[in-house]
Design a protein around this motif. Sequence first.
Motif, PDB file in Angstrom:
ATOM      1  N   LYS A  45      32.086 -16.655  16.913  1.00 38.96           N
ATOM      2  CA  LYS A  45      31.705 -18.018  16.516  1.00 38.96           C
ATOM      3  C   LYS A  45      32.332 -19.066  17.437  1.00 38.96           C
ATOM      4  N   VAL A  48      30.015 -19.097  20.623  1.00 37.20           N
ATOM      5  CA  VAL A  48      28.718 -19.770  20.477  1.00 37.20           C
ATOM      6  C   VAL A  48      28.847 -21.217  19.983  1.00 37.20           C
ATOM      7  N   LEU A  50      30.058 -22.275  16.972  1.00 37.23           N
ATOM      8  CA  LEU A  50      30.027 -22.521  15.525  1.00 37.23           C
ATOM      9  C   LEU A  50      31.430 -22.871  15.019  1.00 37.23           C
ATOM     10  N   PHE A  70      27.483 -31.974  21.390  1.00 35.66           N
ATOM     11  CA  PHE A  70      26.325 -31.275  20.819  1.00 35.66           C
ATOM     12  C   PHE A  70      25.090 -31.378  21.727  1.00 35.66           C
ATOM     13  N   THR A  71      24.821 -32.582  22.209  1.00 41.06           N
ATOM     14  CA  THR A  71      23.616 -32.812  23.021  1.00 41.06           C
ATOM     15  C   THR A  71      23.705 -32.057  24.345  1.00 41.06           C
ATOM     16  N   VAL A  74      22.806 -28.347  24.108  1.00 40.65           N
ATOM     17  CA  VAL A  74      21.445 -27.917  23.758  1.00 40.65           C
ATOM     18  C   VAL A  74      20.784 -27.052  24.841  1.00 40.65           C
ATOM     19  N   ARG A  77      22.203 -23.720  24.529  1.00 36.71           N
ATOM     20  CA  ARG A  77      21.860 -23.102  23.237  1.00 36.71           C
ATOM     21  C   ARG A  77      20.416 -22.594  23.213  1.00 36.71           C
TER      22      ARG A  77
ATOM     23  N   GLU B 119      21.928 -24.320  14.108  1.00 34.64           N
ATOM     24  CA  GLU B 119      22.835 -24.906  15.101  1.00 34.64           C
ATOM     25  C   GLU B 119      22.873 -24.090  16.384  1.00 34.64           C
ATOM     26  N   ILE B 120      22.828 -22.761  16.235  1.00 34.72           N
ATOM     27  CA  ILE B 120      22.820 -21.899  17.415  1.00 34.72           C
ATOM     28  C   ILE B 120      21.590 -22.179  18.279  1.00 34.72           C
ATOM     29  N   MET B 121      20.462 -22.457  17.618  1.00 30.32           N
ATOM     30  CA  MET B 121      19.232 -22.740  18.371  1.00 30.32           C
ATOM     31  C   MET B 121      19.292 -24.101  19.070  1.00 30.32           C
ATOM     32  N   GLY B 122      20.284 -24.917  18.730  1.00 36.66           N
ATOM     33  CA  GLY B 122      20.379 -26.246  19.315  1.00 36.66           C
ATOM     34  C   GLY B 122      19.712 -27.304  18.455  1.00 36.66           C
TER      35      GLY B 122
END
Lengths: 250, 243
Positions: A45, A48, A50, A70-71, A74, A77, B119-122
């Motif tokens: 976790k 990735v 989390l 976060f952005t 992406v 991800r 969340e993993i998928m973005g």
Amino acid sequence: MIEVKDIYKTFGDNEVLKGISATFQTGKNNLIIGGSGSGKTTLLKCIVGLHEPTKGQVFFEDENFTEMDFTERVPIRTQIGMLFQNSALFDSMTVEENIMFPLNLFTRQSKQEKLERANFCLERVNLKGKNKLYPAELSGGMKKRVGIARAISMQPKYLFVDEPNSGLDPKTSILIDELINELTTEYEMTTVVVTHDMNSVMGIGDHIIFLHQGQKWWEGPHKEIAHTDNKELNDFVFASKFMQAAKSKL
Amino acid sequence: MFQSLGKYILLLQLSFKKPEKFSVYWREVMLEMVSVGIGSLGIISIISVFIGAATTIQVAFQLSSPLVPRSIAGSIARDSNILEFSPTISSLVLAGRVGSSFASQIGTMRVTEQIDALEIMGVNAPGYLISPKIIAGVTMVPMLVIISIMLGITGGYIACIVTGDITPADYIMGVNDGFDGLTVRVALVKAFVFGFIIASICSYQGFYTSGGALEVGQSATAGVVYSCVWILFADLMITSIML
């Protein structure tokens, strides 16, 4: 390639990970093994995103994932596929909608193209024609396979798998392991599998990291696992009489 | 308490970030609107008719003086329905019906790792899960309240026919007499705020669930209880500010 450097993770007063560094190689099944509470899932976790590590860094290729917001994460991800321990399928959606979900959000493909991709992924996991079923109508093994189909729908570079064999019978476990192995080779993915299933370790463990009490205790390919003098690893791998009997033949 | 308030505000900020793909979010908004609006129509209709009828009978009972025209019962029942019963009672019922559903749905997604999968998928999970619910809440609750007002007044009319305490003509005269549009505006402001309270508080409770089935139930209960308390507090504030 994924690289973790000196990862620490603390929950309150409980230090779960204590300075783990490792490299997960491309095109190989990288297994994280260890007893319950050793920090396997926490490490996964942290990799990735989390969980945020208390200290340390995670690199996808040369990009420092830990320092991204976060952005910024992406684009990475969208290259990650993950199979969760309980599959984590969206139970309000059909199998087909589950697989098409990331395609709907992150691609500009037509509905026909997305449908074709979903059908291809389902065929790849031997679930052709199960498009309209809901997760509640699937067995445990089928859920895992749909989870894998959803994970590979975006053709990921990185595949993360948390306890793929939990709750499955030995035959289905082997099928899931073989599927993960085939997909890793086929798509040249960096696959990281958290498991404590010895069949998986011996069957698909190209590169194994053994965690004990939140620390990396041993690292190597499965062929070396029978010949190590690491006591904790031996206690873990050869805990059962069956494995002890098999040790002499390894 | 301040920590929870901070987490709630941050969650709301995340909920209204730019969506990854508008069409996917739009579909979710439509689904939630159907769930909240159409799904709640039955219970709202039943309670509105009965409360409207009971209110009219009680007002008629209290108007025993021959000096007070009987039609006044229609005016009092109308204003009580518009200002208090329809927005507040309906919202308290909706907190139980819709709010518990929001909290348990999101809570179950949390404990079964479905939110982690998003969340993993973005995917911005708060945006995908919570913003459609809030939009559905602030649009559908006012609509339900308008329907509730109409049915409440109709319920009063039915009570007049059935009991004969007031003649239907007196009741209609009272309903039409001295109507002030401000009361409807107050009711709509209340409904908008209550819709936001129900959707956001229950979603917040669900989103931060941890554990298993027991905790999902606790989150749903907490969501409903906190929503009800905040609805009553907001009711008092809006009433005192606007009237």
